[in-house]
Enzyme design. Structure first.
Site, PDB file in Angstrom:
ATOM      1  N   TYR A 146      -4.156  -3.993 -15.952  1.00  0.00           N
ATOM      2  CA  TYR A 146      -3.713  -3.583 -14.779  1.00  0.00           C
ATOM      3  C   TYR A 146      -4.948  -2.703 -14.201  1.00  0.00           C
ATOM      4  CZ  TYR A 146      -1.403  -1.163 -10.733  1.00  0.00           C
ATOM      5  OH  TYR A 146      -1.183  -0.462  -9.429  1.00  0.00           O
TER       6      TYR A 146
ATOM      7  N   SER B  11       7.853  -6.818  -0.667  1.00  0.00           N
ATOM      8  CA  SER B  11       8.468  -5.839  -1.037  1.00  0.00           C
ATOM      9  C   SER B  11       7.462  -4.598  -1.012  1.00  0.00           C
ATOM     10  CB  SER B  11       9.057  -5.838  -2.674  1.00  0.00           C
ATOM     11  OG  SER B  11       7.716  -5.958  -3.443  1.00  0.00           O
ATOM     12  N   GLY B  12       8.013  -3.155  -1.478  1.00  0.00           N
ATOM     13  CA  GLY B  12       7.397  -1.933  -1.760  1.00  0.00           C
ATOM     14  C   GLY B  12       6.337  -1.687  -0.776  1.00  0.00           C
TER      15      GLY B  12
ATOM     16  N   GLY C 115       1.572  -9.958  -0.531  1.00  0.00           N
ATOM     17  CA  GLY C 115       2.765  -9.254  -1.199  1.00  0.00           C
ATOM     18  C   GLY C 115       3.470  -8.348  -0.133  1.00  0.00           C
ATOM     19  N   ALA C 116       3.885  -8.879   1.060  1.00  0.00           N
ATOM     20  CA  ALA C 116       4.553  -7.938   2.043  1.00  0.00           C
ATOM     21  C   ALA C 116       6.023  -8.135   1.738  1.00  0.00           C
ATOM     22  CB  ALA C 116       3.986  -8.521   3.485  1.00  0.00           C
TER      23      ALA C 116
HETATM   24  P1  NDP Z   1       5.673  -4.243  -5.501  1.00  0.00           P
HETATM   25  O1  NDP Z   1       5.926  -4.831  -7.166  1.00  0.00           O
HETATM   26  O2  NDP Z   1       6.693  -3.465  -4.930  1.00  0.00           O
HETATM   27  O3  NDP Z   1       4.789  -5.216  -4.717  1.00  0.00           O
HETATM   28  C1  NDP Z   1       3.893  -5.979  -5.142  1.00  0.00           C
HETATM   29  C2  NDP Z   1       3.930  -7.432  -4.313  1.00  0.00           C
HETATM   30  O4  NDP Z   1       2.984  -8.270  -4.977  1.00  0.00           O
HETATM   31  C3  NDP Z   1       5.424  -7.936  -4.251  1.00  0.00           C
HETATM   32  O5  NDP Z   1       5.565  -8.270  -2.930  1.00  0.00           O
HETATM   33  C4  NDP Z   1       5.186  -9.217  -5.008  1.00  0.00           C
HETATM   34  O6  NDP Z   1       5.626 -10.325  -4.603  1.00  0.00           O
HETATM   35  C5  NDP Z   1       3.703  -9.411  -4.760  1.00  0.00           C
HETATM   36  N1  NDP Z   1       3.004 -10.260  -5.759  1.00  0.00           N
HETATM   37  C6  NDP Z   1       2.881 -10.322  -7.067  1.00  0.00           C
HETATM   38  N2  NDP Z   1       2.547 -11.385  -7.589  1.00  0.00           N
HETATM   39  C7  NDP Z   1       2.083 -12.147  -6.589  1.00  0.00           C
HETATM   40  C8  NDP Z   1       1.506 -13.611  -6.583  1.00  0.00           C
HETATM   41  N3  NDP Z   1       1.253 -14.193  -7.667  1.00  0.00           N
HETATM   42  N4  NDP Z   1       1.124 -13.845  -5.368  1.00  0.00           N
HETATM   43  C9  NDP Z   1       1.649 -13.366  -4.176  1.00  0.00           C
HETATM   44  N5  NDP Z   1       2.111 -11.978  -4.270  1.00  0.00           N
HETATM   45  C10 NDP Z   1       2.515 -11.555  -5.294  1.00  0.00           C
HETATM   46  O7  NDP Z   1       4.690  -2.971  -6.023  1.00  0.00           O
HETATM   47  P2  NDP Z   1       3.975  -1.886  -4.990  1.00  0.00           P
HETATM   48  O8  NDP Z   1       4.350  -1.969  -3.534  1.00  0.00           O
HETATM   49  O9  NDP Z   1       4.007  -0.445  -5.604  1.00  0.00           O
HETATM   50  O10 NDP Z   1       2.441  -2.550  -5.072  1.00  0.00           O
HETATM   51  C11 NDP Z   1       1.644  -2.706  -3.892  1.00  0.00           C
HETATM   52  C12 NDP Z   1       0.306  -2.410  -4.181  1.00  0.00           C
HETATM   53  O11 NDP Z   1      -0.001  -0.873  -4.406  1.00  0.00           O
HETATM   54  C13 NDP Z   1      -0.436  -2.986  -5.344  1.00  0.00           C
HETATM   55  O12 NDP Z   1      -1.758  -3.111  -5.127  1.00  0.00           O
HETATM   56  C14 NDP Z   1      -0.355  -1.724  -6.635  1.00  0.00           C
HETATM   57  O13 NDP Z   1      -1.479  -1.691  -7.399  1.00  0.00           O
HETATM   58  C15 NDP Z   1      -0.667  -0.507  -5.600  1.00  0.00           C
HETATM   59  N6  NDP Z   1      -0.338   0.782  -6.047  1.00  0.00           N
HETATM   60  C16 NDP Z   1       0.986   1.288  -6.270  1.00  0.00           C
HETATM   61  C17 NDP Z   1       1.372   2.333  -6.667  1.00  0.00           C
HETATM   62  C18 NDP Z   1       2.682   2.900  -6.689  1.00  0.00           C
HETATM   63  O14 NDP Z   1       2.848   3.850  -7.441  1.00  0.00           O
HETATM   64  N7  NDP Z   1       3.664   1.824  -6.865  1.00  0.00           N
HETATM   65  C19 NDP Z   1       0.067   3.528  -6.811  1.00  0.00           C
HETATM   66  C20 NDP Z   1      -0.998   2.869  -6.324  1.00  0.00           C
HETATM   67  C21 NDP Z   1      -1.288   1.627  -5.843  1.00  0.00           C
HETATM   68  P3  NDP Z   1       7.289 -10.772  -5.149  1.00  0.00           P
HETATM   69  O15 NDP Z   1       8.115  -9.913  -4.016  1.00  0.00           O
HETATM   70  O16 NDP Z   1       7.361 -12.031  -4.808  1.00  0.00           O
HETATM   71  O17 NDP Z   1       7.567 -10.186  -6.578  1.00  0.00           O
END
Ligand code: NDP
Length: 315
Positions: A190, A12-13, A9-10
């Site tokens: 989740y 975004s975010g 999931g690199a």
């Molecule tokens: P984002 O939604 O920005 O990133 C999530 C990533 O996961 C995206 O790159 C997305 O891909 C990818 N993804 C989703 N489904 C799949 C799949 N089936 N196969 C492969 N990749 C997939 O969210 P965050 O950056 O916030 O989340 C990243 C981590 O941080 C998660 O584990 C989340 O639980 C954790 N987290 C986040 C917090 C927050 O406040 N945001 C707080 C605590 C933990 P695509 O770009 O294609 O959608």
């Protein structure tokens, strides 16, 4: 040589910010495991990563075939694997009805936990072969496993119960779609998946740390209220959530800062301890945090491990 790190999931975010932070050091080659190749390529370009510092490989965690295919592709590349970061996640807080992975598991637990469970079990074999001096397997957790905080106590709270839904396959046919056997609730699914992530990290530590020397870790990087994770939420929530986190809970971190934190867990020489759930204080210093009772329950960790092995076809 450079270290090789896979980040799921690199595109975004947090995952992207971490990839950028590591690539910039010149000491890491980042393998971006992403479901959307073009999006990942654009994302890498948009943050200024240069070509020699990353490789994109297709990975859809919502399909166990895709997970196996990814591992095959990676192994065929001949690159050693030094660090694995299980970061990708979906969050479906407003979903009224469950949706499912290719194998028919409820999507949040299927993607966030079961996809990563298979991936990390398969890639452990590759990590064992690497001669890198500080090998690490990191699974991104969440505050929900941390009930000594306000945010960790907002309902619906995580609860895996006796795992009856998970044992049944979370398919909504002959089993519940929720791990504890209850009615579908996207926000809870989740949180449950994140508890599974943290239990898995600890079970890895108990089973494999001594034998392999790999450091197993989880972390809560802070609330990154601006990421795509909240894309499914109602618009008013998306408008108010970042300022709420900034000014009320004061848990807000930028994507850049959160990426630096996860990059520390990947490469900082002082964060080598295994079996740890890392957090950061207001001065942005890391510390070993305590997990909630359920997220540190060794018996439950063993059961989640064993049931998950059956579901993903490892047992
Ligand atoms: P984002 O939604 O920005 O990133 C999530 C990533 O996961 C995206 O790159 C997305 O891909 C990818 N993804 C989703 N489904 C799949 C799949 N089936 N196969 C492969 N990749 C997939 O969210 P965050 O950056 O916030 O989340 C990243 C981590 O941080 C998660 O584990 C989340 O639980 C954790 N987290 C986040 C917090 C927050 O406040 N945001 C707080 C605590 C933990 P695509 O770009 O294609 O959608």
């Amino acid at each position: 040589r450079k270290g090789n790190v896979i980040i799921t999931g690199a595109s975004s975010g947090l995952g992207l910010a971490t990839a950028k932070a590591l690539a910039e050091t010149g000491k890491w080659h980042v393998i971006m495991g992403c479901r959307d190749f073009l999006k990942a390529e654009r994302a890498a370009k948009s943050v200024g990563m240069s070509k020699e510092n990353y490789t994109i490989m297709h990975l859809d965690l919502a399909s166990l075939d895709s997970v196996r295919q990814f591992v095959d592709n990676f192994e065929r590349s001949g690159m050693p694997l030094d660090v694995l970061v299980c970061n990708a996640a979906v969050y479906l807080p407003t979903a009224k009805e469950p949706t499912f992975t290719a194998e028919g598991f409820e999507l949040s637990v299927g993607t966030n936990h079961l996809g990563h469970f298979l991936l990390s079990r398969l890639l452990l074999v590759d990590m064992k072969k690497s001669d890198y001096p500080s090998k690490r397997l990191i699974i991104v957790g969440s505050i929900t496993g941390n009930t000594n905080t306000l945010a960790g106590n907002i309902p619906p709270k995580a609860n895996l119960g006796d795992l009856r839904g998970l044992s049944g396959g979370l398919n909504g046919l002959n089993s519940s779609t929720m791990i504890d056997g209850g009615d579908f609730d996207g926000a809870k699914a989740y949180k449950d998946s994140k508890v599974c992530n943290m239990l898995t990290m600890q079970e890895f530590h108990r089973r494999y740390h001594e034998e392999t020397g790999i450091a197993f870790a989880s972390l809560y990087p802070g609330c990154i209220a601006t990421t795509g994770l909240f894309r499914e939420h109602i618009p008013l929530f998306r408008l108010l959530f970042p300022p709420f986190q900034k000014y009320i809970t004061k848990g807000f971190v930028s994507e850049e800062e959160a990426g630096k934190r996860l990059a520390q867990v990947v490469s900082d020489p002082s964060l080598t301890k295994s079996g740890v759930y890392w957090s950061w204080n207001k001065e942005s210093a890391s510390f070993e945090n305590k997990l909630s009772q359920e997220a540190s329950d060794a018996e439950k960790a063993r059961k989640v491990w064993e049931v998950s092995e059956k579901l993903v076809g490892l047992a």
